[in-house]
Design a protein around this motif. Structure first.
Motif, PDB file in Angstrom:
ATOM      1  N   GLY A  44       0.771  -1.033  -0.074  1.00 56.67           N
ATOM      2  CA  GLY A  44      -0.060   0.091   0.128  1.00 56.67           C
ATOM      3  C   GLY A  44       0.708   1.108  -0.137  1.00 56.67           C
ATOM      4  O   GLY A  44       0.573   2.482   0.169  1.00 56.67           O
ATOM      5  N   LEU A  45       2.125   1.529   0.154  1.00 61.23           N
ATOM      6  CA  LEU A  45       2.967   1.954   0.126  1.00 61.23           C
ATOM      7  C   LEU A  45       2.899   3.228  -0.985  1.00 61.23           C
ATOM      8  O   LEU A  45       2.778   4.555  -1.448  1.00 61.23           O
ATOM      9  N   ALA A  46       2.540   2.859  -2.398  1.00 60.46           N
ATOM     10  CA  ALA A  46       2.728   3.156  -4.147  1.00 60.46           C
ATOM     11  C   ALA A  46       1.301   4.409  -3.676  1.00 60.46           C
ATOM     12  O   ALA A  46       1.608   5.036  -4.465  1.00 60.46           O
ATOM     13  N   GLU A  47       0.477   3.450  -3.186  1.00 60.83           N
ATOM     14  CA  GLU A  47      -0.881   4.401  -3.054  1.00 60.83           C
ATOM     15  C   GLU A  47      -0.937   5.609  -2.029  1.00 60.83           C
ATOM     16  O   GLU A  47      -0.781   6.457  -2.223  1.00 60.83           O
ATOM     17  N   THR A  48       0.079   5.318  -1.296  1.00 59.62           N
ATOM     18  CA  THR A  48       0.219   7.009  -0.268  1.00 59.62           C
ATOM     19  C   THR A  48       1.104   7.619  -0.551  1.00 59.62           C
ATOM     20  O   THR A  48       0.768   8.518  -1.063  1.00 59.62           O
ATOM     21  N   ILE A  49       1.995   7.057  -1.564  1.00 64.10           N
ATOM     22  CA  ILE A  49       3.070   7.834  -2.286  1.00 64.10           C
ATOM     23  C   ILE A  49       2.430   8.782  -3.134  1.00 64.10           C
ATOM     24  O   ILE A  49       2.522   9.890  -3.404  1.00 64.10           O
ATOM     25  N   PHE A  50       1.445   7.797  -4.192  1.00 66.83           N
ATOM     26  CA  PHE A  50       0.691   8.324  -4.848  1.00 66.83           C
ATOM     27  C   PHE A  50       0.039   9.352  -4.507  1.00 66.83           C
ATOM     28  O   PHE A  50      -0.390  11.117  -4.953  1.00 66.83           O
ATOM     29  N   GLU A  51      -0.985   9.368  -3.248  1.00 68.97           N
ATOM     30  CA  GLU A  51      -1.978  10.528  -3.388  1.00 68.97           C
ATOM     31  C   GLU A  51      -1.603  11.782  -2.441  1.00 68.97           C
ATOM     32  O   GLU A  51      -1.537  12.469  -3.025  1.00 68.97           O
ATOM     33  N   ALA A  52      -0.041  11.288  -1.768  1.00 65.24           N
ATOM     34  CA  ALA A  52       0.747  12.888  -1.392  1.00 65.24           C
ATOM     35  C   ALA A  52       1.445  13.709  -2.543  1.00 65.24           C
ATOM     36  O   ALA A  52       1.574  14.721  -2.042  1.00 65.24           O
ATOM     37  N   MET A  53       2.192  12.686  -3.816  1.00 67.11           N
ATOM     38  CA  MET A  53       2.194  13.477  -5.241  1.00 67.11           C
ATOM     39  C   MET A  53       1.210  14.559  -5.421  1.00 67.11           C
ATOM     40  O   MET A  53       1.140  15.675  -5.401  1.00 67.11           O
ATOM     41  N   LYS A  54      -0.342  13.346  -5.494  1.00 66.94           N
ATOM     42  CA  LYS A  54      -1.307  14.309  -6.048  1.00 66.94           C
ATOM     43  C   LYS A  54      -1.733  15.101  -5.270  1.00 66.94           C
ATOM     44  O   LYS A  54      -1.812  16.487  -5.875  1.00 66.94           O
ATOM     45  N   ALA A  55      -1.129  15.646  -3.973  1.00 69.37           N
ATOM     46  CA  ALA A  55      -1.759  16.451  -3.721  1.00 69.37           C
ATOM     47  C   ALA A  55      -0.685  17.445  -3.591  1.00 69.37           C
ATOM     48  O   ALA A  55      -0.884  18.918  -3.068  1.00 69.37           O
ATOM     49  N   ARG A  56       0.093  17.617  -3.269  1.00 68.61           N
ATOM     50  CA  ARG A  56       1.457  18.916  -3.590  1.00 68.61           C
ATOM     51  C   ARG A  56       1.446  19.251  -4.373  1.00 68.61           C
ATOM     52  O   ARG A  56       1.498  20.034  -4.634  1.00 68.61           O
ATOM     53  N   GLU A  57       1.041  18.577  -5.905  1.00 72.04           N
ATOM     54  CA  GLU A  57       0.470  19.129  -7.351  1.00 72.04           C
ATOM     55  C   GLU A  57      -0.324  19.564  -7.553  1.00 72.04           C
ATOM     56  O   GLU A  57      -0.768  21.124  -7.849  1.00 72.04           O
ATOM     57  N   ASP A  58      -1.755  19.736  -6.824  1.00 73.65           N
ATOM     58  CA  ASP A  58      -3.210  20.505  -6.352  1.00 73.65           C
ATOM     59  C   ASP A  58      -2.339  21.814  -6.183  1.00 73.65           C
ATOM     60  O   ASP A  58      -2.741  22.810  -6.039  1.00 73.65           O
ATOM     61  N   GLU A  59      -1.510  21.615  -4.715  1.00 74.22           N
ATOM     62  CA  GLU A  59      -1.578  22.278  -3.755  1.00 74.22           C
ATOM     63  C   GLU A  59      -1.030  23.738  -5.238  1.00 74.22           C
ATOM     64  O   GLU A  59      -0.490  24.466  -4.577  1.00 74.22           O
ATOM     65  N   ASN A  60       0.755  23.281  -5.874  1.00 74.26           N
ATOM     66  CA  ASN A  60       1.290  24.396  -6.637  1.00 74.26           C
ATOM     67  C   ASN A  60       0.489  24.577  -7.375  1.00 74.26           C
ATOM     68  O   ASN A  60       0.798  25.749  -7.539  1.00 74.26           O
ATOM     69  N   VAL A  61      -0.140  23.924  -8.364  1.00 76.84           N
ATOM     70  CA  VAL A  61      -1.610  24.503  -9.291  1.00 76.84           C
ATOM     71  C   VAL A  61      -2.117  25.581  -8.492  1.00 76.84           C
ATOM     72  O   VAL A  61      -2.087  26.748  -9.363  1.00 76.84           O
ATOM     73  N   ARG A  62      -2.248  25.502  -7.395  1.00 77.28           N
ATOM     74  CA  ARG A  62      -3.122  26.685  -6.656  1.00 77.28           C
ATOM     75  C   ARG A  62      -2.702  27.531  -6.045  1.00 77.28           C
ATOM     76  O   ARG A  62      -3.189  28.799  -6.384  1.00 77.28           O
ATOM     77  N   ASN A  63      -1.570  27.540  -6.180  1.00 79.02           N
ATOM     78  CA  ASN A  63      -0.422  28.789  -6.147  1.00 79.02           C
ATOM     79  C   ASN A  63      -0.125  29.267  -7.454  1.00 79.02           C
ATOM     80  O   ASN A  63       0.483  29.687  -8.119  1.00 79.02           O
TER      81      ASN A  63
END
Length: 76
Positions: free
Chosen positions: A57-76
């Motif tokens: 389940g590590l890949a899913e956790t890493i993917f979600e963290a990467m996705k959240a970081r990208e969403d945050e960067n897009v908003r800023n």
């Protein structure tokens, strides 16, 4: 991003399998130097298959963290 997360999990699993002693044989069944040289390829392939099958389940956790970081960067 998902492929990168899966590859990272596979590398993590390969390292864990190495420290668990997977691929190390002693005595009459030992493959000698050849076995030592190619054991890492076996571990890597096995860990890649494990990660693609869901792994730990590590890949899913890493993917979600990467996705959240990208969403945050897009908003800023």
């Amino acid at each position: 991003m998902r492929a990168a997360a899966t590859k990272l999990e596979a590398n993590f699993l390969a390292e864990m399998l190495k420290h668990a002693g997977l691929g190390e044989m002693e005595g009459a069944f030992s493959g000698g130097v050849g076995e030592e040289q190619f054991a890492s390829f076996l571990r890597q392939e096995q860990s890649q298959l494990m990660a693609e099958a869901g792994g730990i389940g590590l890949a899913e956790t890493i993917f979600e963290a990467m996705k959240a970081r990208e969403d945050e960067n897009v908003r800023n």
